[in-house]
Design an enzyme around this catalytic site. Sequence first.
Site, mmCIF file in Angstrom:
data_model
loop_
_atom_site.group_PDB
_atom_site.id
_atom_site.type_symbol
_atom_site.label_atom_id
_atom_site.label_comp_id
_atom_site.label_asym_id
_atom_site.label_seq_id
_atom_site.Cartn_x
_atom_site.Cartn_y
_atom_site.Cartn_z
ATOM 1 N N SER A 1 0.848 -1.190 0.000
ATOM 2 C CA SER A 1 0.000 0.000 0.000
ATOM 3 C C SER A 1 0.882 1.238 0.000
ATOM 4 C CB SER A 1 -0.885 0.000 1.252
ATOM 5 O OG SER A 1 -1.569 1.224 1.408
ATOM 6 N N TYR B 1 -3.352 -0.430 10.300
ATOM 7 C CA TYR B 1 -3.105 -0.865 8.921
ATOM 8 C C TYR B 1 -1.708 -0.450 8.478
ATOM 9 C CZ TYR B 1 -3.894 -1.410 3.881
ATOM 10 O OH TYR B 1 -3.804 -1.781 2.563
#
Length: 291
Positions: A146, A159
Amino acid sequence: MGSIKQNCVNKNNHKTLVISGCSTGIGKAAAELLSARGYHIVAGVRDLSVKDSLRLSDNDVVWPLDLSCSESVQAFAKRVIEEYGDTLFALFNNAAYGQPGAVEDLSRDALRKQFEPNLFGTHELTALLLPTLLEKSDARIVQNSSILGFIGMPMRGAYVASKFALEGLSKTMRMELSDTGVKVSLIEPGPILSAFRANALIALEENIDFDKSRHGWRYVAAMARLSKKGATSKSTLPPEAVVDKLIHALESPTPKKHYYVTTPTYVMAVLTRILPSRWVDKILLKYAKGE
């Protein structure tokens, strides 16, 4: 165009590609597009009820895989090796979810839940399939990371931590495998159309006690952002944009170590290299407030 597609099929039809998280979004697009490209797909899904929604070839398989459960990971990997060990070519670790919330509001259990699929389960699946991949003269491991694998953002600490950890593990593994035929790549998307926000909203409501937090206004903003349908910005791309990078990682004789996908990812990759950290923090805080 037809001849190109046929050449791809001829080239790839003896290559088994394992993909996790194929129920929706990037995983679903990857399984379908790479099946059409000639790969033999082993698609991992948490819920087999989505099986009929996947447009795959008759030779492809859809098997249950819950990365939060070690028994599920072990059973899945054992089956892959037993049935397709001879043709196993690549693993695309795609499955993940995001636990929103201020860092100080994250319980130990919430953080553990975040790491189970995003790091522990992903690592276990990789380690179990690696001996078979090492038998090949050419094999690939592609990690779907990501933009939050190399920058932090408010309300995304769990996250961010899981993706930072995945990147660190992957970079180390890449060096350890440098004398083998297994090549390791990281894909770092930014905003992509998927069910990610909807699942994150569920996690937020289940695992964060809003009433006890001093970040009330941030949670109001987070709820509004996660409740939005469709693209959240002009930079949002469809999942096929990630698959384009995945194809290069699988088929290039010299795959890249990092693949950036969306404009924000390219921009932040440059800014984190040339700007002081305090300037980057200010930019990200301003962006977060404007969401």
